[in-house]
Design a protein around this motif. Structure first.
Motif, mmCIF file in Angstrom:
data_model
loop_
_atom_site.group_PDB
_atom_site.id
_atom_site.type_symbol
_atom_site.label_atom_id
_atom_site.label_comp_id
_atom_site.label_asym_id
_atom_site.label_seq_id
_atom_site.Cartn_x
_atom_site.Cartn_y
_atom_site.Cartn_z
ATOM 1 N N ASN A 1 0.819 -1.200 0.000
ATOM 2 C CA ASN A 1 0.000 0.000 0.000
ATOM 3 C C ASN A 1 0.859 1.260 0.000
ATOM 4 O O ASN A 1 0.592 2.210 0.721
ATOM 5 N N LEU B 1 2.549 4.781 -1.342
ATOM 6 C CA LEU B 1 1.894 5.948 -1.910
ATOM 7 C C LEU B 1 1.950 5.953 -3.427
ATOM 8 O O LEU B 1 2.929 5.538 -4.039
ATOM 9 N N ALA C 1 -4.269 10.814 1.436
ATOM 10 C CA ALA C 1 -4.134 9.452 1.958
ATOM 11 C C ALA C 1 -3.685 8.468 0.897
ATOM 12 O O ALA C 1 -2.822 7.618 1.148
ATOM 13 N N ARG C 2 -4.256 8.575 -0.292
ATOM 14 C CA ARG C 2 -4.019 7.549 -1.313
ATOM 15 C C ARG C 2 -3.144 8.009 -2.471
ATOM 16 O O ARG C 2 -2.487 7.192 -3.111
ATOM 17 N N GLU D 1 -2.592 4.261 4.115
ATOM 18 C CA GLU D 1 -3.566 5.283 3.737
ATOM 19 C C GLU D 1 -4.399 5.733 4.932
ATOM 20 O O GLU D 1 -4.764 6.912 5.039
ATOM 21 N N ARG E 1 -2.180 8.054 7.087
ATOM 22 C CA ARG E 1 -2.054 9.375 6.465
ATOM 23 C C ARG E 1 -3.352 10.172 6.609
ATOM 24 O O ARG E 1 -3.322 11.382 6.861
ATOM 25 N N THR F 1 5.522 7.379 7.568
ATOM 26 C CA THR F 1 4.306 6.812 8.138
ATOM 27 C C THR F 1 4.601 6.204 9.502
ATOM 28 O O THR F 1 5.279 5.171 9.589
ATOM 29 N N LEU G 1 -12.667 7.060 3.674
ATOM 30 C CA LEU G 1 -12.138 6.156 2.655
ATOM 31 C C LEU G 1 -13.165 5.084 2.302
ATOM 32 O O LEU G 1 -13.324 4.724 1.125
#
Length: 343
Positions: free
Chosen positions: A9, A11, A34-35, A109, A112, A146, A222
């Protein structure tokens, strides 16, 4: 909080900049950071409010009267006076004691999103943190660092204390974190590599960094984003099922749907009409030779089923929108300079 292996996962390439100010973020802002790796920038208006409220907190720190979270302990120790030379240590101890999550790591995500939403509350100028503390959160997000947050430990509506504490701990230069490459390193190493100075907490700041529900709000935003995409797929699937089973779209007519006026149902039926409009498969059996009186329940009532889900998602989005517009902390610094408790 569910989790996946962090390496799955990472970025996406950076896309744009999200302004974090006094007002609320949008769903799109949260998803972008986030994503999609969008950078964040605290607005000048927000920085001015942060400085203003910090001046108030520093004034209270020198007051002979006790002020919760500034010159007192927390919770059951709210009546205990904390000597001035111990207040910074108290804030650090608060973070260290609450960074006690367990279980697998939470998705990058989600972390973040959590940090962005906490930064958004700091940016309202209602928490009393220093400008450099808010700036450190922005810098960590922009560096792709993170903090390691664990799946178990949130207190739900009483606050995502443990998840937020793990984030604050990393910004202090303590505990584990993952750098922009997804490598597990010590937080101080990740900060040093990015040229970020760890923060040294002052009065009220530890409390302000963990007193919120940003983890669950980030996950909700999300999830709503994903559910809205899935609901579009559900309508597409229903339309294809109608075609595949040689059904009719007559039951999706707007006037029929209006007899039971649920907004989600109307939206789903509208999608089905639009998708099936001009369908040669639908037209192939629209004649007197078709013996069918009505389609199966699963076809003709597809808008009612998907519509109920749409209405539920819309309600969740309404709640999430209100939370995005909130300044979540206790105590808070009000616009007229008062400092008081807020549930």
């Amino acid at each position: 909080m569910t989790s996946v292996h962090p390496s799955e996962n990472l970025l996406a390439p950076e896309t744009g900049t999200v302004a974090v100010g006094i007002g609320p973020l949008s769903f799109e802002d949260v998803v972008a950071v986030a994503r999609q790796g969008a950078r964040v920038e605290i607005t000048p208006e927000s920085l001015a409010e942060i400085r203003k409220s910090r001046t108030i907190i520093e004034g209270l720190a020198g007051d002979v009267e006790p002020h919760y979270g500034v010159s007192t302990g927390f919770g059951a120790l709210a009546t205990k006076h904390i000597a001035p030379d111990m207040r910074a240590q108290l804030q650090r101890s608060l973070i260290r004691s609450h960074a006690a999550g367990s279980g697998p790591e939470v998705e990058r995500e989600v972390i973040r999103a959590l940090m962005l939403l906490r930064l958004s509350t700091l940016a309202t100028g209602r928490t009393g943190v220093r400008e450099e503390t808010a700036a450190a959160y922005a810098a960590v997000l922009n560096a792709g660092i993170t903090p390691v947050v664990h799946e178990y430990g949130s207190l739900g509506c009483s606050g995502d204390l443990a998840p937020l504490a793990h984030c604050a701990l990393a910004v202090m230069g303590e505990g584990p974190a993952r750098n922009a490459r997804g490598e597990l390193v010590s937080a101080d190493e990740a900060l040093a590599e990015a040229g970020i100075t760890p923060i040294a907490l002052r009065e009220k700041e530890g409390l302000a960094l963990i007193n919120g529900t940003d983890g669950m709000l980030g996950m909700l935003i999300l999830a709503i984003t994903d559910l809205r995409d899935l609901l579009k797929v559900a309508d597409l699937t229903a339309a294809m099922s109608v075609e595949g089973l040689l059904g009719t779209d007559n039951v999706f007519a707007a006037d029929l749907q209006a007899l039971r006026p649920h907004p989600g149902q109307a939206a789903s039926a509208s999608n089905l009409r639009r998708i099936l409009s001009g369908s040669p498969i639908r037209a192939s059996h629209d004649n007197e030779e078709c013996p069918r009186v009505q389609d199966a329940y699963s076809l003709r009532c597809a808008p009612q089923v998907a519509g109920a889900a749409r209405d539920t998602v819309d309600h969740a989005a309404l709640v999430a929108g209100r939370e995005l517009a909130s300044a979540v902390d206790n105590p808070v610094v009000t616009l007229d300079g008062r400092v008081g408790a807020k549930a």
